[in-house]
Design an enzyme around this catalytic site. Structure first.
Site, PDB file in Angstrom:
ATOM      1  N   ASP A 273       0.857  -1.178   0.000  1.00  0.00           N
ATOM      2  CA  ASP A 273       0.000   0.000   0.000  1.00  0.00           C
ATOM      3  C   ASP A 273       0.897   1.234   0.000  1.00  0.00           C
ATOM      4  O   ASP A 273       2.127   1.129   0.098  1.00  0.00           O
ATOM      5  CB  ASP A 273      -0.960  -0.028   1.182  1.00  0.00           C
TER       6      ASP A 273
ATOM      7  N   GLY B 144       1.046   3.649   2.189  1.00  0.00           N
ATOM      8  CA  GLY B 144       1.342   4.232   3.496  1.00  0.00           C
ATOM      9  C   GLY B 144       0.280   5.220   3.933  1.00  0.00           C
ATOM     10  O   GLY B 144       0.189   5.568   5.115  1.00  0.00           O
ATOM     11  N   GLY B 145      -0.537   5.654   2.981  1.00  0.00           N
ATOM     12  CA  GLY B 145      -1.541   6.665   3.294  1.00  0.00           C
ATOM     13  C   GLY B 145      -2.514   6.233   4.377  1.00  0.00           C
ATOM     14  O   GLY B 145      -2.779   6.972   5.322  1.00  0.00           O
TER      15      GLY B 145
ATOM     16  N   ASP C  57      -7.925  -7.491   0.365  1.00  0.00           N
ATOM     17  CA  ASP C  57      -7.004  -7.809   1.455  1.00  0.00           C
ATOM     18  C   ASP C  57      -7.694  -7.425   2.747  1.00  0.00           C
ATOM     19  O   ASP C  57      -8.568  -6.551   2.750  1.00  0.00           O
ATOM     20  CB  ASP C  57      -5.701  -7.008   1.351  1.00  0.00           C
TER      21      ASP C  57
ATOM     22  N   CYS D 284     -12.361 -29.112   6.269  1.00  0.00           N
ATOM     23  CA  CYS D 284     -11.142 -28.386   5.891  1.00  0.00           C
ATOM     24  C   CYS D 284      -9.994 -29.378   5.847  1.00  0.00           C
ATOM     25  O   CYS D 284      -9.889 -30.255   6.705  1.00  0.00           O
ATOM     26  CB  CYS D 284     -10.871 -27.292   6.923  1.00  0.00           C
TER      27      CYS D 284
ATOM     28  N   CYS E 109      -6.710 -28.347   5.772  1.00  0.00           N
ATOM     29  CA  CYS E 109      -5.448 -27.675   6.092  1.00  0.00           C
ATOM     30  C   CYS E 109      -4.667 -28.516   7.087  1.00  0.00           C
ATOM     31  O   CYS E 109      -5.199 -29.446   7.690  1.00  0.00           O
ATOM     32  CB  CYS E 109      -5.697 -26.269   6.642  1.00  0.00           C
TER      33      CYS E 109
ATOM     34  N   CYS F 179      -6.375 -28.734  10.611  1.00  0.00           N
ATOM     35  CA  CYS F 179      -7.572 -29.586  10.734  1.00  0.00           C
ATOM     36  C   CYS F 179      -7.255 -31.056  10.501  1.00  0.00           C
ATOM     37  O   CYS F 179      -7.943 -31.928  11.030  1.00  0.00           O
ATOM     38  CB  CYS F 179      -8.650 -29.107   9.770  1.00  0.00           C
TER      39      CYS F 179
ATOM     40  N   HIS G 180      -4.915 -21.938   9.881  1.00  0.00           N
ATOM     41  CA  HIS G 180      -6.270 -22.373   9.531  1.00  0.00           C
ATOM     42  C   HIS G 180      -7.088 -21.242   8.913  1.00  0.00           C
ATOM     43  O   HIS G 180      -7.730 -21.426   7.881  1.00  0.00           O
ATOM     44  CB  HIS G 180      -7.036 -22.950  10.713  1.00  0.00           C
TER      45      HIS G 180
END
Lengths: 424, 424
Positions: free
Chosen positions: A91, A93-94, A321, A359, A361, A364, A390
């Protein structure tokens, strides 16, 4: 422009595509995990690769203060510094300057602010914020903007929008003059022949002091399995513009049109999720998207819950994001296919089941709710590590399913497949 | 006795061998990472497996207080609870009762102490500490003992030693009567036929509530790559005795002889590293080892630095544990082949080289000193994760080299190959 964008499929207003960056292909719609100070909190980079993260976000404000842009630049930019071979977005920085600094002073030239670390005084201008992002070397960088506060009246919103537009123009001008100074780009002194560049090789700090040390990092990146193959069409960064205009649909339209007139590789919608009701966020997103070009990536900054990111993808947003999955993980709030789980609750103390039975992952697959609850209750660092893995897995898998649905042309299907209500 | 021990090679007084436990073979001499409350702080279990850890240590005192023995037992013991398919050792709780409780009251029956968590009052007796360890279900458990303070006069040391001997006898008696109540052992209700037991299957909580949940954990453990193949000779825990006797060589000899007379599967040297000079530690270790049987594993508790663990291995110690590598990692103190590195130092801020050029752990292969320094300076959780992985890798690799040297019959070679002085 260096990053190129292809829309491959559409379903209603949603679209799926590919963003080709100097550090690999990013499949869209994409959720970008936030790595504030060159680390997605608690998750080693190899595990982040295993999760399928194709792009992560770094915060210019934080990195500028610590470790400093010059340190990162000398070590090959963020890719070399944190040994992350895939795409990165920073980004401008603003947003942090506005959200972390109550004593900031905004002038035409830029913003004077105090470090939240030591109180020291600093200035960000369009030029310095852009230059900082060139030094950090992310694949996608953002024009410097003012994030308009909420609520704000029409006059204030217009003045803020006009300022952001002037800053956008200056950001673009500075980028056009200095963009090739990126630590890893085609403007850098060291170049492998284009035909012989292996995946991941180019990003690893050819200005990092040379010799054995640069080789070390290069070898490390080369050695990583599963790294996306970069595209080498143009070895430069891409600059995105940011649409402002507060909660005023007409100003949003005007901001979009004038930002497009300046011309950027992609367009972000900024200044949302600043305290307004969610229905208003959605209304502004929906109306602003109408004015953004279909052929460029559309990035909605700082959102959201699992339901929200699916909804925004359905409206035609390509990139998002949010700190939510990582921050919630640190507070023991976990997203699952059966709803939200507050793992600290005593009801899980003897629960031998997986966190999310749907899930796959690594958390899990291996650990029980009882164990995760114990780690959280005992304030063990592993709680943060596993919870974050997770939650990111949940977000990234969700977006993969959204992309798949769009590719199948099934607009409504993925919308109805998301649950993240509280677990009954 | 369930764990069996084979000495395969000798070099001087050093020996290398194999300790066969119900959860896999442990190659000795071995360093055991400490996982205080069912977590080696900051390191996910799969990474711990990748590091080659064949056995880890849990602390009965901490686990007894949180999450509680019954919770762990119901979830299949520590192996099922934390999803760790390899060997585990628990201490008796005695050391923590003494080191964390200034207000403890020692009586013939046992020790009354207050929880460091909430001040609540508890009692450990030989019987209850042993029963707790049966419920936790480690492969190797320790007799309850009193850790004699330093300094202590001869009368006090003898009285303490005599108490530990009486407690050792009671611990053994309780274990003989109740040892088969271990959550995963041959005394448990569910048993696969011996011929069909796959690696890792047996440890996963067949009392963990049954049905789908136990299956979940069972599948998780089964799915792990690289888990050692357990030996199924006898599906029970092993109880080790602990030699006390303070800094008095004669009392150590007497304690050793009388502990051996009671009869255990292995023998530990306790009550050292309690504030005495290192030369004295070594003297007591060396003299005590002379009185321990060659055919049983010898466990030196709570040591030490890299130099020390190599030295003790050279004296004939088979097992060691210490919080040093994990605790030092949290403070940014890293062990390398070139000496100790305090990663917080500014000198590393732009150092693109690997932490240890001779280390091939996942940290040294991928990250620079500059990045590790940045993570530490920024107080990022990833600093602890990566630092701990490296330090454990250093310790475990060091012991692997020691074993290799012993197998080659080269006693002196490995002693000279250890550096952990401060980096010049």
């Amino acid at each position: 422009m260096s990053a190129t964008f292809h829309v491959d499929a559409r379903a209603g207003r949603a679209r799926s595509g590919r963003l080709l960056t100097p550090h690999g292909t990013v499949e869209t719609p994409v959720f970008m995990p936030v790595g504030t100070v060159a680390s997605v909190k608690g998750v080693p980079q190899d595990l982040l690769e295993d999760l399928g993260a194709q792009i992560i976000l770094g915060n210019t404000y934080h990195l500028y203060l610590r470790p400093g842009v010059e340190t990162v630049r000398k070590l090959g930019g963020l890719h070399g510094f944190m040994s992350w071979p895939r795409a990165i977005l920073t980004d401008s920085g603003g947003f942090q300057v506005f959200s972390l600094n109550e004593l900031r002073k905004v002038a035409e030239a830029g913003v004077t602010f105090r470090s939240h670390l030591d109180g020291s005084s600093h200035v960000f201008t369009s030029e310095s914020a852009t230059q900082a992002q060139i030094g950090l070397g992310a694949d996608i960088i953002m024009a410097f903007d003012e994030c308009t506060e909420y609520p704000a009246d029409q006059a204030r919103t217009r003045a803020s929008m006009e300022l952001s537009l002037r800053w956008a123009e200056r950001s673009k001008k500075h980028f056009e003059e200095h963009g090739r100074e990126v630590p890893w780009g085609s403007g850098s002194s060291f170049q492998l022949p284009a035909s012989s560049r292996p995946p991941g090789k180019h990003e690893t700090g050819n200005r990092a002091g040379g010799g054995a040390r640069a080789t070390h990092l290069g070898t490390a990146a080369l050695g990583r399995a599963g790294a996306a193959v970069p595209t080498f069409a143009e070895q430069t960064q891409s600059l995105f513009g940011i649409v402002q205009g507060g909660m005023d649909r007409a100003l949003r339209k005007e901001s979009a049109e004038r930002t497009i007139e300046i011309g950027f590789s992609g367009y972000a919608i900024g200044g949302l999720s600043v305290g307004e009701p969610r229905a208003l966020t959605r209304e502004i997103v929906e109306s602003t998207l109408e004015h953004l070009p279909a052929g460029k990536p559309r990035y909605l900054m700082g959102v959201g819950t699992p339901e929200e990111i699916v909804e925004y993808a359905s409206l035609g947003v390509d990139m998002m994001d949010c700190v939510l999955p990582t921050r919630a993980a640190r507070h023991g709030l976990l997203f699952t296919s059966e709803g939200r789980v507050s793992i600290k609750q005593a009801r899980y103390a003897q629960d031998a089941g997986p966190l999310d039975p749907n899930c796959c992952c690594r958390v899990c697959r291996r650990y029980s709710r009882a164990y995760l609850r114990h780690l959280y209750a005992s304030n063990e660092v592993l709680a943060q590590v596993l919870n974050t893995i997770h939650n990111l897995s949940f977000y990234l898998d969700l977006m993969a399913r959204v992309r798949h649905s769009i590719q199948l042309g099934e607009e409504s299907r993925f919308l109805s497949s998301v649950w993240s209500r509280s677990k009954p």
